[in-house]
Enzyme design. Structure first.
Site, PDB file in Angstrom:
ATOM      1  N   THR A 141      13.714   6.523  22.685  1.00  0.00           N
ATOM      2  CA  THR A 141      12.780   7.026  23.679  1.00  0.00           C
ATOM      3  C   THR A 141      13.272   6.498  25.017  1.00  0.00           C
ATOM      4  OG1 THR A 141      10.500   6.957  24.500  1.00  0.00           O
ATOM      5  CG2 THR A 141      11.203   5.099  23.179  1.00  0.00           C
ATOM      6  N   GLY A 142      13.018   7.264  26.067  1.00  0.00           N
ATOM      7  CA  GLY A 142      13.484   6.835  27.383  1.00  0.00           C
ATOM      8  C   GLY A 142      13.966   8.009  28.194  1.00  0.00           C
ATOM      9  N   THR A 200       8.177   9.340  24.135  1.00  0.00           N
ATOM     10  CA  THR A 200       8.537  10.185  22.996  1.00  0.00           C
ATOM     11  C   THR A 200       8.262   9.456  21.699  1.00  0.00           C
ATOM     12  OG1 THR A 200      10.250  11.337  24.184  1.00  0.00           O
ATOM     13  CG2 THR A 200      10.553  11.158  21.806  1.00  0.00           C
ATOM     14  N   GLY A 240      16.091  10.758  28.807  1.00  0.00           N
ATOM     15  CA  GLY A 240      17.028  11.524  27.990  1.00  0.00           C
ATOM     16  C   GLY A 240      18.381  11.721  28.652  1.00  0.00           C
ATOM     17  N   ARG A 271      14.428  22.487  30.878  1.00  0.00           N
ATOM     18  CA  ARG A 271      15.087  21.171  30.740  1.00  0.00           C
ATOM     19  C   ARG A 271      14.959  20.661  29.300  1.00  0.00           C
ATOM     20  NH1 ARG A 271      13.526  15.848  29.022  1.00  0.00           N
ATOM     21  NH2 ARG A 271      14.875  14.348  30.025  1.00  0.00           N
ATOM     22  N   VAL A 272      16.060  20.186  28.742  1.00  0.00           N
ATOM     23  CA  VAL A 272      16.053  19.625  27.393  1.00  0.00           C
ATOM     24  C   VAL A 272      16.521  18.180  27.468  1.00  0.00           C
ATOM     25  CG1 VAL A 272      17.063  19.806  25.074  1.00  0.00           C
ATOM     26  CG2 VAL A 272      16.506  21.881  26.354  1.00  0.00           C
ATOM     27  N   GLY A 273      15.803  17.297  26.797  1.00  0.00           N
ATOM     28  CA  GLY A 273      16.173  15.879  26.800  1.00  0.00           C
ATOM     29  C   GLY A 273      17.000  15.508  25.585  1.00  0.00           C
ATOM     30  N   ASP A 274      17.021  14.228  25.272  1.00  0.00           N
ATOM     31  CA  ASP A 274      17.825  13.720  24.154  1.00  0.00           C
ATOM     32  C   ASP A 274      17.162  13.964  22.801  1.00  0.00           C
ATOM     33  OD1 ASP A 274      15.839  11.848  25.164  1.00  0.00           O
ATOM     34  OD2 ASP A 274      16.518  10.515  23.575  1.00  0.00           O
TER      35      ASP A 274
END
Ligand code: SD4
Length: 318
Positions: free
Chosen positions: A201-202, A150, A204, A178-181
């Site tokens: 980044t990583g 990201t 989420g 799906r939603v990440g951080d």
């Protein structure tokens, strides 16, 4: 003092463009948006914008956010399809009183009405990656969640305004929806011009468990240098996750305070980032963290060339 810091080597060209804007007294909002768009538009980066890798259903769903550290305005989109620059839509949403975080179809409707550029974000190259991965998964049941980079940034302009922004296609082969951080305040990003900002980044799912970007800003507010704040937050949360859950997902954080001092920490090997300030020409560093202490070394020309070569290498259908 002005400055900008961003996750991964892929942000270097954008950071260079932002530095030009900031050098000429430009605004931190314009600079960061320009920088993120540069990454979104480059087709060979597999994890941001155009050319981003698709979800399980072979659709590119994108997450992005923008935050203004003066007003604390936040705008974000999640799981949005077919728009060229999610970060610009996020920035536009940050100016609304309500409806600041829009997902999926609602985000697409808003972007369409506002006249943002539509674009089919699924490239032929991404389709090949998809088909290859499907074959690999059926052949040997490997985990699908690899190759996630990201872009997350923090920016400071000469007037002391700070901003933060993120953009990502999330995890390759993620579930639809799906939603990440990255679009989630405090997790993927946070900025307060009175203190500083951070971005992640990583994985989420794990970053969100610790609201790690907010935690770093909180530590800086308590007086820690951005480097100390990043090291402390990442090492503590990595330990916490391992103790409680037996493992910790990838996590790399960048931060800058309102004096243009910056910091980076990671729990992985080979994390790269780009930074530029009034006193520092745009540069790419590689970070190594051992026992919670991190060292940043300028990336060699060989490493930089190799990075581009591997990103742009011809891709064979397996
Ligand atoms: C996510 N944090 O969607 C993003 C992925 C990422 O480097 O950062 N990759 O979980």
């Amino acid at each position: 003092m002005w400055g900008i810091i961003a996750t991964w080597r892929m942000a270097a060209e954008g950071v260079g463009k932002a530095a030009e804007i900031l050098k000429n007294g430009g605004d931190a909002g314009d600079a960061i948006e320009t920088a993120v768009k540069e990454v979104e538009d480059f087709p060979y980066y597999k994890s941001v914008g155009y050319g981003g890798l698709p979800n399980e259903e072979m659709e590119v769903e994108l997450d992005a956010a923008y935050m203004d550290g003066d007003t604390l305005d936040i705008g974000a989109v999640a799981a949005i399809r077919d728009f060229a620059n999610p970060v610009s839509i996020a920035r536009r949403l940050s100016k609304e009183k309500v409806n600041n975080l829009l997902v999926g179809e609602g985000a697409e409707k808003f972007a369409h009405k506002e006249g943002f550029e539509r674009k089919n974000m699924l490239t032929d190259r991404a389709k090949i990656h998809y088909r290859n991965r499907v074959k690999e998964i059926t052949a040997q049941e490997i985990k699908p969640y690899a190759g996630h980079d990201t872009v997350g940034m923090v920016c400071l302009d000469e007037k002391g305004k700070m901003t933060s922004a993120t953009s990502t296609s999330g995890l390759f082969m993620k579930k639809k929806g799906r939603v990440g951080d990255s679009p989630i305040s405090g997790s993927g990003f946070y900025v307060d011009s009175k203190v500083g900002g951070a971005s992640a980044t990583g994985l989420g799912e794990d970053v969100m468990k610790g609201c790690v970007s907010y935690e770093i800003v909180r530590l800086m507010r308590d007086g820690l240098h951005p480097q100390e704040a990043c090291e402390k937050a990442v090492a503590m949360f990595d330990r916490e996750l391992k103790e409680r859950r037996g493992q910790a997902g990838d996590m790399s954080l960048i931060a800058m305070n309102n004096k243009g001092e910056w910091g980076v920490a990671t729990n992985i090997e080979g994390f790269s980032f780009a930074v530029a300030t009034e006193n520092q020409e745009p540069i790419v560093y590689l970070t190594k963290c051992v026992d919670g202490k991190c060292i940043h070394e300028p990336a060699s020309q060989e490493w930089l060339d190799d990075y581009m070569r591997t990103r742009m290498a011809p891709l064979e259908e397996k």
